[in-house]
Design an enzyme around this catalytic site. Structure first.
Site, PDB file in Angstrom:
ATOM      1  N   GLU A 269       9.380  -4.973  10.200  1.00 64.52           N
ATOM      2  CA  GLU A 269       8.889  -3.595  10.077  1.00 64.52           C
ATOM      3  C   GLU A 269       9.479  -2.731  11.188  1.00 64.52           C
ATOM      4  O   GLU A 269       9.490  -3.114  12.361  1.00 64.52           O
ATOM      5  CB  GLU A 269       7.358  -3.593  10.171  1.00 64.52           C
ATOM      6  CG  GLU A 269       6.733  -2.213  10.051  1.00 64.52           C
ATOM      7  CD  GLU A 269       5.235  -2.242  10.270  1.00 64.52           C
ATOM      8  OE1 GLU A 269       4.579  -1.234   9.949  1.00 64.52           O
ATOM      9  OE2 GLU A 269       4.710  -3.266  10.757  1.00 64.52           O
ATOM     10  N   LYS A 329       5.250   2.764   2.118  1.00 69.74           N
ATOM     11  CA  LYS A 329       3.974   2.080   2.290  1.00 69.74           C
ATOM     12  C   LYS A 329       2.815   2.895   1.716  1.00 69.74           C
ATOM     13  O   LYS A 329       2.698   4.103   1.961  1.00 69.74           O
ATOM     14  CB  LYS A 329       3.736   1.804   3.779  1.00 69.74           C
ATOM     15  CG  LYS A 329       2.535   0.925   4.068  1.00 69.74           C
ATOM     16  CD  LYS A 329       2.426   0.633   5.561  1.00 69.74           C
ATOM     17  CE  LYS A 329       1.257  -0.292   5.857  1.00 69.74           C
ATOM     18  NZ  LYS A 329       1.085  -0.536   7.308  1.00 69.74           N
ATOM     19  N   CYS A 381       3.306  -4.795   6.455  1.00 74.13           N
ATOM     20  CA  CYS A 381       2.228  -5.083   7.405  1.00 74.13           C
ATOM     21  C   CYS A 381       0.868  -5.204   6.732  1.00 74.13           C
ATOM     22  O   CYS A 381       0.583  -6.149   6.007  1.00 74.13           O
ATOM     23  CB  CYS A 381       2.219  -4.022   8.501  1.00 74.13           C
ATOM     24  SG  CYS A 381       1.130  -4.387   9.899  1.00 74.13           S
TER      25      CYS A 381
END
Length: 505
Positions: A269, A329, A381
């Protein structure tokens, strides 16, 4: 026993201890039998209390659970958020006190409307349904906090085989039902027919879980792909420093240049800690390198877009070389990636001005990443801890991929809990998962949720291994949680109706 069931501070302290006990059932401790103990103590502690007393008892259980299981947020608030030890401690306690209400309110509801001590079998079924409703609500309300679910305790336990059937949700339901039935066995013995049903409901799911533990629900859809996952181990205090940008880009470039020939190169990430459009030349160069090697390179990189005259920022992941696509995301971390009530909170303390704390949510209808002709379901994540989001993407994929930066939580148990949840997603989907992180744990996970290769935390290294594209859907990916949700609605409706009838008789 009287301390557990009666009102007063001894029972409340035991509820705090029961909540804290749950932490030992999860990574890195993995003492799975304690999940039944903790749930049994919670159930017994509510059985003889008034609704108001149950409200406090439930809050105590929730406080113990989150205090023991999520104390690691102190690290991000204090070490990286710039808050003093006193302020960080106060914010942490305030968080525990607030989120404990997720258990307080169901406990009140249970004592007020659903508890049926005179019907132990129905009581156990209703308790299990309410427990699952609590977990589902906690994963949805205000974007959700789907952490410390009971079902994760069984990743290496006898109930693991239920995950491909009904996901982690089915395991949580089974644990709550088993705990309540164990507490009611002596009552059920008074009626042989109900006792037989209770024993069947108690033993059946555990037997089925053991029988299905190594059952393969999916099959390979292609040859194994060679993977190189790069763990840069960049210090969090340096990651967003402009003066360190060039060094970080050179680090991932050089580690990739010197890596063995593979099919997939995966960076973690925000391995590229600057907006994608500002380093397009660098990405084009890395894309050419990957294409020359007949490989796909996948990296985390922030993305900014202009929509309707406004600039929006996203946490993203992109595939280049023999890969294609950019994913934005969807599930953001409160305070880490966006600040609730930011007009009031921004500027108060440094913690509310962390880097990456002004992101927007990506759209829900995004395409998957493509690499080497296969579909990769990407999770950035925190997203991997959402069972339903993960299932929706996994059902369209051949391989699962998650990238993360758990450096925010130092040497605490938080990153290991995060890894365990990624393992559960692989087990639910029956697919291989690639997990690339900044400082650990970087690993490869097989369709049974087992880690086949990993790099220790806090090391700079390249992980080599193979993953296999998989086809077909597990029952959970096909039906998701709908069958279990319908069952719980029926059980809760039945318990509520029966309780109201009993009160009017």
């Amino acid at each position: 026993m009287r301390w557990i069931t009666r009102p007063g501070w001894p029972g409340n302290l035991l509820a705090v201890a029961a909540g804290a006990l749950t932490t030992l059932t999860l990574a890195p401790f993995d003492i799975w039998p304690l999940a039944l103990v903790a749930l049994s103590l919670f159930y017994l502690g509510l059985r003889e209390l008034s609704p108001r007393q149950a409200l406090g008892r439930g809050w105590c259980y929730g406080f113990g659970l989150f205090a023991a299981g999520t104390w690691w947020i102190y690290v991000s608030i204090h070490d990286y958020g710039g808050a003093s030890a006193l302020l960080a401690g106060a914010l942490m306690l305030a968080f525990f006190a607030a989120i404990a209400w997720f258990f307080a309110l169901p406990a009140w509801l249970w004592a007020r409307w659903l508890r049926r001590n005179e019907a132990p079998l129905a009581d156990a079924l209703g308790f299990a349904a309410l427990w699952l409703a609590q977990e589902a609500f906690r994963g949805w309300f205000l974007t959700g906090f789907p952490w410390l679910y009971a079902g994760y305790s069984q990743l290496d336990g006898p109930l693991a085989g239920l995950a491909p059937l009904g996901g982690m949700w089915l395991i949580s339901f089974t644990l709550a039902l088993s705990a309540a039935l164990l507490c009611n066995l002596y009552r059920l013995r008074q009626r042989k027919s109900f006792f037989a049903i209770g024993v069947a409901l108690l033993i059946g799911p555990w037997t089925l879980g053991l029988a299905l533990k190594d059952h393969a629900w999916t099959t390979p859809s292609g040859d194994p792909l060679r993977v190189a996952a790069i763990q840069g181990n960049i210090e969090q205090s340096l990651k967003w420093e402009p003066s360190e940008l060039r060094r970080q880009l050179e680090l991932y470039r050089d580690m990739s240049f010197t890596s063995k020939p593979v099919d997939l190169i995966v960076w973690p990430e925000t391995a590229v800690p600057v907006f994608k459009d500002t380093v397009q030349g660098y990405l084009d160069m890395m894309s050419g390198f990957a294409a020359d090697r007949h490989a796909a390179l996948i990296t985390g990189v922030p993305v900014r877009q202009f929509e309707h005259g406004q600039r929006r920022y996203f946490n993203g992941i992109t595939a280049i070389g023999e890969g294609d696509g950019t994913y934005l995301k969807q599930k953001l971390v409160p305070f880490g990636e966006y600040v609730p009530l930011q007009d009031l909170l921004r500027g108060l303390i440094e913690f509310f001005n962390l880097p990456m704390s002004d992101f927007a949510r990506g759209p829900a209808d995004q395409a998957l990443l493509q690499a080497k002709g296969y579909q990769l379901a990407p999770f950035i994540c925190y997203e991997v801890v959402y069972p339903e989001l993960a299932a929706s993407l996994a059902a369209r994929s051949d391989i699962l991929l998650t990238i993360s930066n758990d450096t925010w939580f130092g040497k605490s148990i938080g990153p290991l809990q995060h890894l365990q949840m990624a393992q559960m997603r692989a087990l639910e989907a029956g697919r291989w998962m690639i997990r690339a992180t900044n400082n650990g744990v970087t690993g490869l996970i097989d369709p049974f949720g087992r880690i086949t290769a990993q790099i220790p935390q806090f090391e700079r290294a390249i992980l080599y291994g193979e993953v296999v594209p998989m086809q077909q859907l597990t029952p959970y990916l096909q039906w998701r949680s709908w069958p279990l949700a319908i069952l719980c609605v029926v059980l809760l409706g039945w318990a509520l109706l029966a309780s109201r009838i009993a009160r009017t008789v």
